[in-house]
Design an enzyme around this catalytic site. Structure first.
Site, PDB file in Angstrom:
ATOM      1  N   GLY A  69     -36.032  40.543  53.504  1.00  0.00           N
ATOM      2  CA  GLY A  69     -36.362  41.058  54.827  1.00  0.00           C
ATOM      3  C   GLY A  69     -35.125  41.402  55.651  1.00  0.00           C
ATOM      4  N   ARG A 127     -44.280  39.767  45.303  1.00  0.00           N
ATOM      5  CA  ARG A 127     -44.165  41.232  45.229  1.00  0.00           C
ATOM      6  C   ARG A 127     -42.751  41.662  44.830  1.00  0.00           C
ATOM      7  NH1 ARG A 127     -46.523  40.397  50.136  1.00  0.00           N
ATOM      8  NH2 ARG A 127     -44.598  41.037  51.184  1.00  0.00           N
ATOM      9  N   SER A 128     -41.764  40.858  45.191  1.00  0.00           N
ATOM     10  CA  SER A 128     -40.369  41.207  44.898  1.00  0.00           C
ATOM     11  C   SER A 128     -39.795  40.433  43.722  1.00  0.00           C
ATOM     12  CB  SER A 128     -39.500  40.940  46.138  1.00  0.00           C
ATOM     13  OG  SER A 128     -39.916  41.735  47.226  1.00  0.00           O
ATOM     14  N   CYS A 184     -35.293  33.967  68.788  1.00  0.00           N
ATOM     15  CA  CYS A 184     -34.197  34.852  69.205  1.00  0.00           C
ATOM     16  C   CYS A 184     -34.048  34.913  70.727  1.00  0.00           C
ATOM     17  CB  CYS A 184     -34.386  36.245  68.622  1.00  0.00           C
ATOM     18  SG  CYS A 184     -36.071  36.887  68.710  1.00  0.00           S
ATOM     19  N   SER A 239     -37.088  45.366  66.162  1.00  0.00           N
ATOM     20  CA  SER A 239     -36.624  44.610  64.996  1.00  0.00           C
ATOM     21  C   SER A 239     -37.020  43.148  65.070  1.00  0.00           C
ATOM     22  CB  SER A 239     -35.101  44.727  64.843  1.00  0.00           C
ATOM     23  OG  SER A 239     -34.439  44.275  66.011  1.00  0.00           O
ATOM     24  N   GLY A 240     -37.349  42.681  66.267  1.00  0.00           N
ATOM     25  CA  GLY A 240     -37.815  41.300  66.410  1.00  0.00           C
ATOM     26  C   GLY A 240     -39.154  41.057  65.743  1.00  0.00           C
ATOM     27  N   GLU A 247     -45.020  34.335  71.500  1.00  0.00           N
ATOM     28  CA  GLU A 247     -43.614  34.395  71.893  1.00  0.00           C
ATOM     29  C   GLU A 247     -43.335  33.613  73.170  1.00  0.00           C
ATOM     30  OE1 GLU A 247     -39.758  36.035  70.829  1.00  0.00           O
ATOM     31  OE2 GLU A 247     -41.690  35.848  69.807  1.00  0.00           O
ATOM     32  N   LYS A 296     -43.257  29.896  72.548  1.00  0.00           N
ATOM     33  CA  LYS A 296     -42.038  29.510  71.830  1.00  0.00           C
ATOM     34  C   LYS A 296     -40.865  29.380  72.788  1.00  0.00           C
ATOM     35  CE  LYS A 296     -43.169  31.731  67.394  1.00  0.00           C
ATOM     36  NZ  LYS A 296     -42.786  32.843  66.477  1.00  0.00           N
ATOM     37  N   HIS A 348     -32.329  42.195  72.463  1.00  0.00           N
ATOM     38  CA  HIS A 348     -33.326  41.746  73.431  1.00  0.00           C
ATOM     39  C   HIS A 348     -32.672  41.581  74.796  1.00  0.00           C
ATOM     40  CE1 HIS A 348     -35.904  41.265  70.106  1.00  0.00           C
ATOM     41  NE2 HIS A 348     -36.086  39.963  70.090  1.00  0.00           N
TER      42      HIS A 348
END
Length: 337
Positions: free
Chosen positions: A13, A39-40, A141, A170-171, A193, A196, A226
């Site tokens: 990822g 899958r990978s 983050c 991208s978060g 979020e 958190k 962010h």
């Protein structure tokens, strides 16, 4: 001296691939095994990893993230960048088997025996760990940015903290938000979020912060970085000059040890009225591994009993991969690994 062998879970990822780049020439660590979903599994890392990854890792076969397999591989430590709930079970199993786990995943953050560590703030917690296997988490983050932003003024009598985040796409990981949802748009809610941010910040400052923390999280059409608009209310009058000096003199907080990815200054003050900006300030911190590891603060406004400022944190570097790495560096210097 032999380098510490690292197994990387969630290796394909955004955060996992960034970790592979950050430790490719690291003085302490060597990436030995990559793990991902079925899958990978059994495919070359260069075929399945997000973005460009180091050439030396391209042909390594990715293995399935199975706890028993990971244990058999005899990794010295584990970096976890798994984004789903399976991370909690795998990390716990590895720690119970005696393997140190440094995680960016949220699954175990609020468990009583898992410290959320930001080295500049509470790195001393590492010295209290006595078991051979353990889990050390870095925060969400946005939590990391907020926590570093308020740490310089934590000794003041804070009554309430209100934060509104403008979080990049991208978060959400990869592939993240559909572009049709994000173009020309702001989404005023990110699942889980806000909770958190509120709970993790309180845990990080356990015993040091007696204040209400209230968060609003939004998603904006920015790739990386962010922004956080932060309002702090105090129980007594504050002095503007004192507040500014506390920010400027923060350096690396309570952390006095030099580490490869520790920024030159964990807080960078930007003076311009229209800063910080993700496009300009997201890589502040210094050269090499330090790039992107500082939070940038601007628009500081002090009133009689309140403080407002805008903060920028690079969500994939300081907010994720870099913080996992920094925690492991500190653990190594302290002799824990």
């Amino acid at each position: 001296m032999d380098k510490i062998r690292v197994g990387l879970i969630g290796s394909t990822g955004i955060i996992g691939s960034l970790i592979s780049k950050m430790i490719v020439d690291h003085p302490y660590f060597e990436l030995s095994n990559m793990y991902a979903s079925d899958r990978s599994a059994n495919r070359k890392y260069g075929e399945v990893a997000y973005g460009n990854i180091p050439v030396k890792y391209e042909d390594i076969l990715v293995k399935e993230s199975d706890a028993d397999l990971i244990i058999k591989d005899k990794n010295d430590i584990i970096f976890s960048a798994v984004s789903d709930e399976r991370a909690g079970i795998i990390e716990r199993r590895l720690a119970e088997s005696g393997i140190p786990v440094f995680t960016n995943a949220s699954a175990n953050r609020m468990e009583p025996d898992v410290p959320i560590i930001i080295p500049e703030i509470n790195g001393d917690l590492i010295k209290r760990i006595r078991s051979r296997g353990f889990i050390i988490a870095n925060g969400n983050c946005s939590t990391i940015g907020l926590s570093l932003g308020i740490d310089p003024i934590i000794q003041e009598s804070i009554e309430e903290i209100d934060v509104t985040t403008l979080q990049s796409v991208s978060g959400a990981g990869y592939p993240g938000m559909a572009s049709i949802d994000m173009i020309d748009n702001v989404i005023p809610y990110i699942a889980k979020e806000e909770t958190k941010i509120e709970k993790e910040t309180a845990k990080i400052f356990s015993g040091k912060l007696n204040a209400g923390i209230y968060a609003t999280a939004t998603r904006v059409p920015v790739k990386i970085g962010h922004l956080e608009s932060i309002h702090v209310r105090f129980r007594k009058d504050i002095d503007a000059e004192t507040i500014l000096e506390e920010f400027k003199n923060y350096r690396n907080g309570s952390l006095k040890t030099d580490l490869p990815s520790l920024p030159e200054n964990s807080i960078v003050i930007v003076q311009e009225d229209d800063r910080p900006q993700p496009a300009i300030d997201d890589m502040n911190g210094g050269p090499g591994l330090k790039a992107g590891m500082a939070v940038s603060i601007g628009r500081i406004r002090v009133r009689t009993r309140s403080l407002d400022f805008v903060l920028l944190v690079n969500n994939i570097v300081r907010g994720a991969a870099g913080s996992t790495l920094l925690n492991a560096e500190l653990a190594h210097i302290e002799g824990l690994i």
